[in-house]
Design a protein around this motif. Structure first.
Motif, mmCIF file in Angstrom:
data_model
loop_
_atom_site.group_PDB
_atom_site.id
_atom_site.type_symbol
_atom_site.label_atom_id
_atom_site.label_comp_id
_atom_site.label_asym_id
_atom_site.label_seq_id
_atom_site.Cartn_x
_atom_site.Cartn_y
_atom_site.Cartn_z
ATOM 1 N N ALA A 98 9.028 -10.160 -0.920
ATOM 2 C CA ALA A 98 8.010 -10.744 -1.789
ATOM 3 C C ALA A 98 7.040 -9.678 -2.302
ATOM 4 C CB ALA A 98 7.246 -11.833 -1.052
ATOM 5 N N GLY A 99 6.902 -8.601 -1.548
ATOM 6 C CA GLY A 99 6.016 -7.521 -1.944
ATOM 7 C C GLY A 99 6.595 -6.596 -2.992
ATOM 8 N N GLY A 100 7.845 -6.848 -3.401
ATOM 9 C CA GLY A 100 8.414 -6.065 -4.490
ATOM 10 C C GLY A 100 9.578 -5.176 -4.126
ATOM 11 N N VAL A 101 10.065 -5.234 -2.884
ATOM 12 C CA VAL A 101 11.205 -4.416 -2.477
ATOM 13 C C VAL A 101 12.495 -5.192 -2.729
ATOM 14 C CG1 VAL A 101 12.306 -3.182 -0.562
ATOM 15 C CG2 VAL A 101 9.806 -3.275 -0.725
ATOM 16 N N SER A 151 0.808 -1.223 0.000
ATOM 17 C CA SER A 151 0.000 0.000 0.000
ATOM 18 C C SER A 151 0.838 1.269 0.000
ATOM 19 C CB SER A 151 -0.934 0.011 1.215
ATOM 20 O OG SER A 151 -0.218 0.298 2.413
ATOM 21 N N VAL A 152 2.113 1.182 0.400
ATOM 22 C CA VAL A 152 2.948 2.392 0.491
ATOM 23 C C VAL A 152 4.115 2.360 -0.490
ATOM 24 C CG1 VAL A 152 2.373 2.928 2.897
ATOM 25 C CG2 VAL A 152 4.303 1.416 2.398
ATOM 26 N N MET A 153 3.961 1.643 -1.598
ATOM 27 C CA MET A 153 5.056 1.586 -2.563
ATOM 28 C C MET A 153 5.357 2.938 -3.194
ATOM 29 S SD MET A 153 6.510 -1.314 -2.436
ATOM 30 C CE MET A 153 7.511 -1.338 -3.921
ATOM 31 N N THR A 154 4.431 3.899 -3.091
ATOM 32 C CA THR A 154 4.739 5.255 -3.560
ATOM 33 C C THR A 154 5.856 5.880 -2.735
ATOM 34 O OG1 THR A 154 2.996 6.162 -2.132
ATOM 35 C CG2 THR A 154 2.410 5.695 -4.431
ATOM 36 N N ALA A 155 6.075 5.349 -1.512
ATOM 37 C CA ALA A 155 7.124 5.881 -0.642
ATOM 38 C C ALA A 155 8.466 5.214 -0.884
ATOM 39 C CB ALA A 155 6.723 5.711 0.821
ATOM 40 N N VAL A 156 8.494 4.167 -1.718
ATOM 41 C CA VAL A 156 9.712 3.381 -1.919
ATOM 42 C C VAL A 156 10.348 3.744 -3.257
ATOM 43 C CG1 VAL A 156 10.699 1.067 -2.036
ATOM 44 C CG2 VAL A 156 8.731 1.511 -0.547
ATOM 45 N N ALA A 157 11.415 4.531 -3.184
ATOM 46 C CA ALA A 157 12.198 4.878 -4.369
ATOM 47 C C ALA A 157 13.367 3.912 -4.487
ATOM 48 C CB ALA A 157 12.680 6.321 -4.270
#
Length: 315
Positions: free
Chosen positions: A114-117, A88-94
């Motif tokens: 697993a969530g994409g980080v 839900s907070v991938m907008t915060a992950v650069a």
């Protein structure tokens, strides 16, 4: 530094609020809309055991999609909510953002990956900060916060050199009255935490008492010792070499310091909310079975908590 704290209930809000008080740019994110709205409107009130209250002013929102990129995303949700929360907070992950789990149990960092980080951007950690949610915008904190004696440790992924941001993170925590150590060994950090929180959290949840009450009970501390020894045996089979004396001493110091503080799992049982037992003694039981190592105490305590959960009315 810019921090985003996802899962800003009691502990997440406290750590984020103190970081904001120390000068960091902090945004709290939580699905508890009333809590976030209260903090956004009036600030976060922190109640100390000595009767002192203070108000700190982090940003707060229940709209994770509105959060901009951060230097550090601190994940403080329940272990079972990790994947949804991080997603839900991938907008915060650069590309240069570090995502840090300070959650209970094992496996949270794997769920973040697993969530994409990216795996080389994920730290796992532990903290002795203690906090309890009172009502929207209000938390109470343990003596480790009031006395500024808490210890937070974040472990780096295997093969990843200490990044420059580690110094900045440690400095931001120091400005907040919190001690942070960025350690090179993630597994040591996670298993040391499990031996401290996985034992006390499960025991106090089953017994419905505080950590301080557990610590002064000879009967429960004998049970704690048995759980602890099972965790050490399973950890050794997993290739985790822990110094039993130093890990036990760290746990005991923490229990004594936090005193009559309710562990989050004990509160979850009291409030009839889903617990994190599967990531704690449940995970030890599962690993024990894989390695052929008996874990009767973890099995029993875990089964008790699962039975308590099953007795609750379906919402």
């Amino acid at each position: 530094m810019r921090f985003v704290v996802v899962g800003a209930g009691a502990m997440g809000a406290t750590i984020g609020g103190l970081l904001a008080r120390g000068g960091a740019d902090v945004t709290l994110v939580d699905i508890n809309r009333d809590h976030m709205q209260a903090i956004a409107a009036r600030g976060l009130t922190i109640r100390h055991g000595d009767g002192v209250e203070e108000t700190v002013h982090p940003h707060a929102t229940s709209d994770p999609g509105s959060v901009a990129a951060a230097d550090v995303v601190l994940v403080m949700t329940k272990s079972w909510a990790t994947s949804d929360a991080v997603g839900s907070v991938m907008t915060a992950v650069a590309d240069d953002t570090w995502v840090v789990s300070a959650q209970n149990g094992l496996g949270a960092h794997a769920r973040i990956i697993a969530g994409g980080v990216a795996p080389d951007r994920v730290m796992g950690g532990t903290t002795t900060v203690g906090a309890t949610y009172i009502s929207p915008g209000i938390v109470s904190v343990s003596g480790t916060v009031t006395e500024e004696t808490s210890l937070t440790q974040f472990g780096l992924p295997v093969g990843v050199a200490r990044p420059p941001i580690a110094d900045a993170m440690e400095a931001a925590f120091a400005d907040a009255g919190l001690t942070l150590e960025v350690d090179p060994d993630l597994d040591q950090v996670l298993w040391t935490k499990l031996c401290m929180a996985g034992t006390a959290g499960c025991l106090t949840a089953a017994a419905q008492i505080t950590i301080g009450d557990m610590f002064v009970s000879p009967e429960l501390m004998r049970t704690w010792q048995a759980m602890f020894e099972e965790m050490l045996a399973v950890g050794a089979a997993e290739g985790i070499a822990l110094d039993a004396d130093s890990v036990a001493a760290h746990a005991h110091r923490t229990y004594q310091s936090v005193g009559r503080h309710w562990a989050s799992m004990a509160v979850d049982v009291r409030e009839q909310r889903q617990t994190e037992v599967d990531a704690m003694c449940g995970e030890i039981s599962a690993m024990g079975r894989r390695h052929g190592i008996p874990t009767p105490i973890n099995d029993t305590i875990g089964a008790m908590i699962k039975a308590i959960e099953a007795s609750w009315p379906v919402s």
